[in-house]
Design a protein around this motif. Structure first.
Motif, short mmCIF file in Angstrom:
data_model
loop_
_atom_site.label_atom_id
_atom_site.label_comp_id
_atom_site.label_asym_id
_atom_site.label_seq_id
_atom_site.Cartn_x
_atom_site.Cartn_y
_atom_site.Cartn_z
N GLY A 1 158.37 48.76 126.75
CA GLY A 1 157.89 50.09 127.11
C GLY A 1 158.32 50.56 128.48
N MET A 2 159.30 49.92 129.07
CA MET A 2 159.75 50.32 130.41
C MET A 2 160.68 51.52 130.31
SD MET A 2 160.54 46.73 132.38
CE MET A 2 161.12 47.61 133.86
N PRO A 3 160.49 52.54 131.14
CA PRO A 3 161.46 53.64 131.18
C PRO A 3 162.76 53.18 131.80
CG PRO A 3 159.77 53.92 132.87
CD PRO A 3 159.34 52.75 132.04
N LEU A 4 163.83 53.91 131.54
CA LEU A 4 165.16 53.49 132.00
C LEU A 4 165.24 53.40 133.52
CD1 LEU A 4 167.47 55.50 129.58
CD2 LEU A 4 166.75 53.11 129.42
N SER A 5 164.53 54.28 134.23
CA SER A 5 164.57 54.24 135.69
C SER A 5 164.00 52.92 136.22
CB SER A 5 163.79 55.42 136.27
OG SER A 5 162.44 55.41 135.83
N GLU A 6 162.92 52.43 135.60
CA GLU A 6 162.33 51.16 136.02
C GLU A 6 163.23 49.99 135.63
OE1 GLU A 6 158.32 50.56 134.77
OE2 GLU A 6 157.62 52.49 135.54
N ILE A 7 163.87 50.09 134.48
CA ILE A 7 164.79 49.03 134.06
C ILE A 7 165.95 48.93 135.05
CG2 ILE A 7 166.41 48.29 132.28
CD1 ILE A 7 164.56 49.53 130.20
N ARG A 8 166.48 50.07 135.46
CA ARG A 8 167.59 50.07 136.42
C ARG A 8 167.18 49.40 137.71
NH1 ARG A 8 169.36 55.84 137.79
NH2 ARG A 8 167.37 55.74 138.90
N GLU A 9 165.98 49.74 138.21
CA GLU A 9 165.49 49.14 139.46
C GLU A 9 165.33 47.64 139.31
OE1 GLU A 9 162.94 47.43 142.33
OE2 GLU A 9 162.31 47.73 140.25
N TYR A 10 164.79 47.22 138.15
CA TYR A 10 164.61 45.79 137.92
C TYR A 10 165.95 45.07 137.84
CZ TYR A 10 163.75 41.36 135.65
OH TYR A 10 163.74 40.02 135.36
N MET A 11 166.90 45.64 137.10
CA MET A 11 168.20 44.98 136.93
C MET A 11 168.92 44.81 138.26
SD MET A 11 168.39 44.26 133.73
CE MET A 11 170.12 43.85 133.49
N GLU A 12 168.70 45.74 139.18
CA GLU A 12 169.34 45.66 140.49
C GLU A 12 168.67 44.63 141.39
OE1 GLU A 12 169.12 49.62 141.93
OE2 GLU A 12 170.81 50.36 140.71
N ASN A 13 167.42 44.29 141.08
CA ASN A 13 166.65 43.40 141.97
C ASN A 13 166.00 42.26 141.19
OD1 ASN A 13 166.63 45.12 144.63
ND2 ASN A 13 166.04 46.54 142.99
N ARG A 14 166.57 41.87 140.06
CA ARG A 14 165.90 40.89 139.22
C ARG A 14 165.89 39.51 139.86
NH1 ARG A 14 170.55 42.48 136.37
NH2 ARG A 14 172.06 40.83 135.82
N SER A 15 164.78 38.83 139.61
CA SER A 15 164.56 37.48 140.10
C SER A 15 163.44 36.89 139.27
CB SER A 15 164.18 37.48 141.59
OG SER A 15 162.89 38.07 141.77
N PRO A 16 163.27 35.57 139.27
CA PRO A 16 162.15 34.98 138.52
C PRO A 16 160.80 35.54 138.96
CG PRO A 16 163.72 33.29 139.13
CD PRO A 16 164.16 34.54 139.83
N GLU A 17 160.64 35.74 140.28
CA GLU A 17 159.37 36.25 140.79
C GLU A 17 159.13 37.69 140.33
OE1 GLU A 17 160.83 32.89 143.05
OE2 GLU A 17 161.74 34.85 142.62
N HIS A 18 160.19 38.48 140.38
CA HIS A 18 160.08 39.87 139.96
C HIS A 18 159.73 39.95 138.47
CE1 HIS A 18 161.93 44.18 140.31
NE2 HIS A 18 160.69 44.19 139.88
N PHE A 19 160.33 39.06 137.68
CA PHE A 19 160.06 39.10 136.25
C PHE A 19 158.62 38.68 135.95
CE2 PHE A 19 159.99 37.32 131.95
CZ PHE A 19 160.44 38.42 131.24
N LEU A 20 158.11 37.67 136.65
CA LEU A 20 156.73 37.24 136.45
C LEU A 20 155.76 38.36 136.79
CD1 LEU A 20 156.79 33.56 137.80
CD2 LEU A 20 156.61 34.32 135.43
N ALA A 21 156.03 39.09 137.87
CA ALA A 21 155.18 40.23 138.24
C ALA A 21 155.24 41.30 137.16
CB ALA A 21 155.62 40.80 139.59
N LEU A 22 156.44 41.52 136.61
CA LEU A 22 156.61 42.50 135.54
C LEU A 22 155.83 42.09 134.30
CD1 LEU A 22 158.08 44.94 134.24
CD2 LEU A 22 159.95 43.37 133.69
N VAL A 23 155.89 40.81 133.95
CA VAL A 23 155.17 40.32 132.78
C VAL A 23 153.66 40.50 132.95
CG1 VAL A 23 154.54 38.22 131.52
CG2 VAL A 23 156.94 38.70 132.03
N ASP A 24 153.15 40.20 134.14
CA ASP A 24 151.72 40.36 134.39
C ASP A 24 151.30 41.82 134.23
OD1 ASP A 24 151.41 37.68 134.87
OD2 ASP A 24 151.55 37.85 137.06
N GLN A 25 152.12 42.73 134.76
CA GLN A 25 151.82 44.16 134.67
C GLN A 25 151.83 44.62 133.22
OE1 GLN A 25 154.58 46.70 136.78
NE2 GLN A 25 153.99 48.49 135.58
N LYS A 26 152.86 44.23 132.48
CA LYS A 26 152.97 44.66 131.09
C LYS A 26 151.88 44.02 130.22
CE LYS A 26 156.25 47.48 131.62
NZ LYS A 26 155.97 48.93 131.45
#
Length: 283
Positions: A77-102
């Protein structure tokens, strides 16, 4: 020289197998070419080789993995703008935070859907009850205990009552209470005095206990019930009919009179087509 030329041509042919045109890449992934063009325009996902002057656009074979990541994030359910930001700054920590939020968002959506289902089940039950009811004929009925979320109002006048009902609904939404129809309570002493529009509280039935709210318990017992068609905004129609029914049978009635709209503006266009149910417990 001839050997070198053959080897170079072979290497170029081998390398070309690792690249796909936009059409080829789109077909393999099961998307439209326009999708790839759009992703490139917004800076989300671009061809590995791009020559605007000669209109060359080639995607590298390993870019399929990147595209599947984007597709997976879209399913979250992520909008493309958020996906772009994540892809540019992806990391294990960032993904775990994303999973918790979702995960929290999914829980909220599940609760919303459960409430919607409970609402539909309640409306289905009440509408069938209204359609099958025999109007204008009081009857005795055995009813079980119910839990109600109740808000005191103790007012007269349709305008003020509407404001109180709106406030009650907002509280229900705050606590994710299934939005069943709002009922109202009058007291027998007010009805005896001819104060048919003096409602003391409004309520919503609870299908689960909510620790933050102290529910009102509607007791089990024998009730006099009356269904009637058409609504004037008070108990003026129901009270004399039920009173006469009780007097003829020597029945003493409790103080709490419950009013529920079974058919209302959700399903009918005019108040004259409303179906109302009034119930009062026998002492």
């Amino acid at each position: 020289m001839k050997t070198l030329s053959i080897e170079r041509d072979h290497n170029m042919e081998k390398q070309s197998e690792l690249y796909f045109t936009t059409g080829e890449f789109a077909k393999i992934l099961g998307v439209k070419k326009h999708t790839l063009f759009h992703y490139d325009e917004i800076g989300l996902f671009s061809p590995a080789v791009k020559d605007e002057e000669n209109n060359y656009r080639y995607y590298f074979v390993w870019q399929m993995d990147t595209f599947e990541v984007i597709r997976a994030l879209q399913k979250l359910g992520m909008p493309l703008s958020e996906i772009r930001e994540y892809m540019e700054n992806r990391s294990p920590e960032h993904f775990l935070a994303l999973v918790d939020q979702k995960d929290a968002e999914i829980d909220q959506e599940i609760e919303r859907l459960k409430n919607m289902k409970r609402f539909m089940e309640w409306e289905r039950t009440t509408i069938k009850e209204a359609l099958e009811a025999e109007v204008d004929k009081p009857k005795l009925a055995e009813r079980g205990q119910e839990y109600l979320f109740s808000s005191e109002v103790n007012i007269t006048g349709e305008r003020k009552l509407a404001e109180e009902i709106a406030h009650h609904v907002r509280v229900c939404e705050q606590y994710h209470i299934s939005m069943n129809a709002v009922g109202a309570v009058c007291l027998g002493k007010d009805l005896e005095a001819g104060k048919y529009d003096r409602y003391r509280s409004v309520y919503t039935r609870l299908d689960k206990r909510i620790s933050a709210l102290k529910p009102y318990v509607k007791p089990a017992g024998t009730y006099v019930e009356l269904y009637y068609r058409g609504y004037d905004g008070d108990m003026g129609k129901a009270y004399p009919v039920i009173r006469d029914f009780a007097e003829q049978r020597g029945i003493r009635l409790d103080e709490m009179w419950y009013e529920d709209l079974l058919l209302d503006e959700l399903t009918v266009r005019d108040t004259e087509d409303y179906v109302v149910k009034v119930a009062v417990r026998v002492k």
